[in-house]
Design a protein around this motif. Structure first.
Motif, PDB file in Angstrom:
ATOM      1  N   GLN A 106       2.849   7.724  26.415  1.00  0.00           N
ATOM      2  CA  GLN A 106       3.677   8.067  25.598  1.00  0.00           C
ATOM      3  C   GLN A 106       4.996   7.713  26.397  1.00  0.00           C
ATOM      4  O   GLN A 106       6.391   7.303  26.223  1.00  0.00           O
ATOM      5  N   GLU A 147       9.016  14.524  18.977  1.00  0.00           N
ATOM      6  CA  GLU A 147       9.364  15.432  20.516  1.00  0.00           C
ATOM      7  C   GLU A 147       8.157  15.318  21.450  1.00  0.00           C
ATOM      8  O   GLU A 147       6.946  15.809  20.696  1.00  0.00           O
ATOM      9  N   ALA A 148       8.399  15.299  22.741  1.00  0.00           N
ATOM     10  CA  ALA A 148       7.488  15.691  23.357  1.00  0.00           C
ATOM     11  C   ALA A 148       7.707  17.063  23.907  1.00  0.00           C
ATOM     12  O   ALA A 148       8.729  17.491  23.504  1.00  0.00           O
ATOM     13  N   TYR A 186       8.311   5.816  24.848  1.00  0.00           N
ATOM     14  CA  TYR A 186       9.754   6.109  24.953  1.00  0.00           C
ATOM     15  C   TYR A 186      11.133   5.283  25.808  1.00  0.00           C
ATOM     16  O   TYR A 186      12.384   5.310  25.401  1.00  0.00           O
ATOM     17  N   ASP A 190      16.426  13.718  26.297  1.00  0.00           N
ATOM     18  CA  ASP A 190      15.280  14.892  26.898  1.00  0.00           C
ATOM     19  C   ASP A 190      13.754  14.836  26.716  1.00  0.00           C
ATOM     20  O   ASP A 190      13.014  14.788  27.296  1.00  0.00           O
ATOM     21  N   GLN A 191      13.611  13.773  25.911  1.00  0.00           N
ATOM     22  CA  GLN A 191      11.913  13.657  25.795  1.00  0.00           C
ATOM     23  C   GLN A 191      11.321  12.802  26.495  1.00  0.00           C
ATOM     24  O   GLN A 191      10.455  12.917  27.178  1.00  0.00           O
ATOM     25  N   THR A 215      10.883  15.886  29.473  1.00  0.00           N
ATOM     26  CA  THR A 215      10.023  16.140  29.308  1.00  0.00           C
ATOM     27  C   THR A 215       9.004  15.707  29.373  1.00  0.00           C
ATOM     28  O   THR A 215       8.136  16.314  30.974  1.00  0.00           O
ATOM     29  N   THR A 216       8.619  14.612  29.638  1.00  0.00           N
ATOM     30  CA  THR A 216       7.259  13.842  29.823  1.00  0.00           C
ATOM     31  C   THR A 216       7.063  14.149  30.728  1.00  0.00           C
ATOM     32  O   THR A 216       6.393  13.783  31.927  1.00  0.00           O
TER      33      THR A 216
END
Length: 197
Positions: free
Chosen positions: A55, A25-26, A59, A163-164, A167-168
């Motif tokens: 990261q 999870e980010a 992803y 979503d990750q 967020t990143t």
């Protein structure tokens, strides 16, 4: 086929797990100043951006693999459905039937198929086994249920991964903006020396 999709439940996630594939999870960076002051970051914007970019790349790679897996499952389910329909046709047959089958690319041959109580199924890795119609139907239904459950888990993981990634990307923008503000503040604090002639 949508009726079949609705009947199969998605498996439950394990406790404290948010994705089936174990996607990390980010964490959203709420307080950017305290984050950048941590010893790992040393207020080095480029170093943090590099870590976040790595990261992000991971992803993206996971997203590519999940999409390939989703496409494979999406094509597998209709094949299983057609195989189940063919078993129903064979079960009802009581006379010979003339049909065509694919001999090689774009080459079909006519043949006569007698009534049968068995079918051969490809299991993969060049393995084919003969099953009774009932056994074949049971195996195909199990494979269909498994494929649908796998498709649902992959789609769940894709949503989580989106979503990750978002967020990143937001974290990267915030760190970059933090660095710009720091440079602007540093430049404003340093008196500019101008030579007059």
């Amino acid at each position: 086929m949508t009726g079949i999709m609705d009947t199969v439940e998605m498996p439950n996630l394990k406790e404290n797990q948010k994705s089936f594939a174990g996607i990390p999870e980010a964490v959203f960076l709420e307080e950017i100043d305290s984050f950048m002051a941590q010893p790992d970051n040393e207020e080095n914007c480029e170093k943090v951006l590099q870590r976040l970019d790595e990261q992000h790349s991971k992803y993206r790679f996971m997203a590519f693999n999940l999409e390939a897996r989703r496409r494979k499952l999406k094509s597998q389910i209709p094949d299983l459905q057609r195989s189940l329909e063919m078993i129903d046709v064979l079960r009802k047959e009581d006379q010979e039937r003339e049909t065509q089958f694919l001999l090689s690319d774009q080459v079909f041959i006519k043949t006569i198929v007698p009534p049968t109580k068995t079918v051969c199924l490809w299991l993969g890795a060049n393995v084919m086994l003969e099953y009774s119609l009932e056994e074949a139907e049971l195996l195909l239904k199990q494979n269909m249920t498994s494929a649908i459950a796998n498709l649902k888990t992959v789609e769940h993981d894709q949503d989580f991964l989106r979503d990750q990634i978002t967020t990143t990307e937001v974290n990267m923008a915030r760190v970059y903006n933090w660095g710009v503000k720091k440079r602007q503040a540093k430049n404003a604090a340093t008196p500019s020396t101008s030579s007059s002639s």
